[in-house]
Design a protein around this motif. Structure first.
Motif, mmCIF file in Angstrom:
data_model
loop_
_atom_site.group_PDB
_atom_site.id
_atom_site.type_symbol
_atom_site.label_atom_id
_atom_site.label_comp_id
_atom_site.label_asym_id
_atom_site.label_seq_id
_atom_site.Cartn_x
_atom_site.Cartn_y
_atom_site.Cartn_z
ATOM 1 N N ARG A 151 0.843 -1.213 0.000
ATOM 2 C CA ARG A 151 0.000 0.000 0.000
ATOM 3 C C ARG A 151 0.864 1.243 0.000
ATOM 4 O O ARG A 151 2.043 1.232 0.378
ATOM 5 C CB ARG A 151 -0.963 0.000 1.168
ATOM 6 N N ALA B 295 0.321 5.188 1.471
ATOM 7 C CA ALA B 295 -0.619 5.807 2.405
ATOM 8 C C ALA B 295 -0.287 7.276 2.649
ATOM 9 O O ALA B 295 0.157 7.652 3.737
ATOM 10 C CB ALA B 295 -0.599 5.019 3.718
ATOM 11 N N PRO B 296 -0.487 8.128 1.645
ATOM 12 C CA PRO B 296 -0.116 9.531 1.833
ATOM 13 C C PRO B 296 -1.057 10.277 2.788
ATOM 14 O O PRO B 296 -2.254 9.989 2.839
ATOM 15 C CB PRO B 296 -0.222 10.115 0.418
ATOM 16 N N SER B 297 -0.490 11.213 3.512
ATOM 17 C CA SER B 297 -1.309 12.133 4.313
ATOM 18 C C SER B 297 -1.563 13.349 3.427
ATOM 19 O O SER B 297 -0.620 13.888 2.857
ATOM 20 C CB SER B 297 -0.540 12.586 5.559
ATOM 21 N N GLU C 120 -4.477 8.986 4.316
ATOM 22 C CA GLU C 120 -4.357 9.048 5.776
ATOM 23 C C GLU C 120 -4.749 10.445 6.271
ATOM 24 O O GLU C 120 -3.906 11.270 6.643
ATOM 25 C CB GLU C 120 -2.937 8.638 6.194
ATOM 26 N N TYR D 119 -2.243 8.551 14.585
ATOM 27 C CA TYR D 119 -1.717 7.812 13.426
ATOM 28 C C TYR D 119 -1.330 6.382 13.802
ATOM 29 O O TYR D 119 -1.639 5.437 13.078
ATOM 30 C CB TYR D 119 -0.511 8.594 12.861
ATOM 31 N N VAL E 228 -3.026 3.439 11.604
ATOM 32 C CA VAL E 228 -2.233 2.734 10.594
ATOM 33 C C VAL E 228 -2.200 1.230 10.891
ATOM 34 O O VAL E 228 -2.262 0.408 9.971
ATOM 35 C CB VAL E 228 -0.817 3.364 10.498
ATOM 36 N N ARG F 241 7.865 2.042 2.844
ATOM 37 C CA ARG F 241 7.646 3.472 3.082
ATOM 38 C C ARG F 241 8.966 4.138 3.420
ATOM 39 O O ARG F 241 9.997 3.475 3.509
ATOM 40 C CB ARG F 241 6.616 3.660 4.208
ATOM 41 N N LEU G 52 9.820 7.000 8.899
ATOM 42 C CA LEU G 52 8.822 6.331 9.745
ATOM 43 C C LEU G 52 9.391 5.127 10.486
ATOM 44 O O LEU G 52 8.679 4.466 11.246
ATOM 45 C CB LEU G 52 7.620 5.921 8.888
HETATM 46 N N1 GLU Z 1 0.710 8.873 6.095
HETATM 47 C C1 GLU Z 1 2.120 8.733 6.319
HETATM 48 C C2 GLU Z 1 2.878 9.798 5.581
HETATM 49 O O1 GLU Z 1 2.362 10.360 4.619
HETATM 50 C C3 GLU Z 1 2.645 7.414 5.870
HETATM 51 C C4 GLU Z 1 2.251 6.357 6.793
HETATM 52 C C5 GLU Z 1 2.735 4.985 6.449
HETATM 53 O O2 GLU Z 1 3.132 4.720 5.301
HETATM 54 O O3 GLU Z 1 2.684 4.167 7.350
HETATM 55 O O4 GLU Z 1 3.986 10.090 5.954
#
Ligand code: GLU
Length: 313
Positions: free
Chosen positions: A7, A9-11, A43, A183, A187, A201, A205
């Motif tokens: 996946r 998962a952009p914020s 996200e 978050y 997540v 990712r 993170l």
């Molecule tokens: N939403 C997070 C971001 O844009 C990424 C979270 C993830 O990939 O776990 O930095």
């Protein structure tokens, strides 16, 4: 083994920049090279930080870059009930507690975690302290109770990672004082409920992962494989972000941008592919994806403009 499911998962706090494109490219290629599925999740659990219109803009940009995703896009802002259900399960297990500490209280401890938030000294762990009760303070946030056992995992790029949460972050927030789910909880619930087997990712993170593994264990979820790719940083060492003035990627130059992302990920795309179509570049990239070639650094300098345009080869 479960079939591969990855996946991105952009914020939606700002348009896609080169750093987020690198994460999207890596997770997409890893999924496609494994003949797996690739999902997109917005996200936007932190509704205060989500910029109106940006999520749609990100999705349009991904499309123009030639990404294709499986299943419908999942929006965290629609999933509060799922997060609440997970929180209830954690309550039943007594692994969470309510907390009345303000940021100001915690700033006093003078200790910061790796991601810049105050380390939690355990103030409300055994109930609100008497001075809080005397002052009529009420609990507003909920924290997950950690311990000092090491949490270890092997990241496919960064190698062995180990953390003792009690000393690195302390009990961490899963329901914020403003009533939003954090978050970390969102997540973990989403990755589990979407059946994600592989999280690819940015390495910014990486330090969050042990907290997520602790939550997965408490909730009885399996832990996905992780691959944290280096993040693009400015010459000053600061990670690319909206705050540090990162430019949005230009879908009009999709081939050049993807080519630059591939070079950043040390995939050695042939220079002549820059003259070719986006479809040809993706085809090459999926066929040749080599996760082991990704540099095992947490950040790397952003390629300069000449490099990003691919003109230097
Ligand atoms: N939403 C997070 C971001 O844009 C990424 C979270 C993830 O990939 O776990 O930095």
């Amino acid at each position: 083994m479960k079939p591969y499911r990855g996946r991105f998962a952009p914020s939606p706090t700002g348009p896609l920049h080169f750093g987020s494109l690198v994460a999207a490219v890596a997770s997409y290629l890893d999924a496609r090279a494994h003949c797996g599925e690739w999902l997109v999740r917005i996200e936007d659990v932190d509704i205060g930080r989500a910029v109106p219109g940006v999520a749609d803009e990100i999705l349009r940009t991904l499309e123009r870059f030639g990404f294709t995703w499986d299943c419908e896009v999942l929006w965290q802002s629609c999933r509060t009930e799922r997060y609440r259900a997970a929180l209830m399960r954690l309550w039943e297990q007594e692994v969470v507690f309510s907390c009345a500490c303000s940021r100001r209280d915690l700033a006093g401890s003078g200790r910061l975690t790796e991601d810049g938030v105050a380390w939690y000294p355990g103030t409300c762990r055994e109930g609100l302290p008497s001075d809080y009760l005397d002052a009529g303070r009420i609990a507003r946030s909920v924290r997950f109770r950690v311990n000092d056992h090491p949490i270890a995992f092997v990241d496919r790029c960064q190698g062995h990672v180990e953390d003792r949460l009690e000393s690195s972050v302390g009990d961490f927030v899963i329901l914020r004082a403003d009533g939003l789910f954090a978050y970390q909880l969102a997540v973990v619930v989403d990755d589990a409920e979407q059946g994600i087997t592989d999280v690819v990712r940015g390495a910014d993170l990486l330090s969050n992962t042990p907290r997520q593994i602790a939550l997965q264990r408490a909730l009885g979820y399996s832990t996905p494989r992780y691959l944290h790719v280096p993040v693009a940083a400015h010459a000053s060492g600061e990670k690319l972000s909206k705050q540090t003035g990162a430019q949005p990627v230009d879908p009009g130059r999709a081939v050049q941008e993807v080519h630059a992302a591939l070079r950043f990920l040390n995939q050695n795309p042939p220079a002549q592919l820059i003259e070719d179509s986006l479809a040809a570049l993706w085809e090459w990239a999926v066929a040749k994806w080599d996760a082991a070639a990704v540099p095992n650094a947490q950040s790397l300098p952003l390629p300069d403009v000449t490099n990003r345009n691919g003109d230097s080869r």
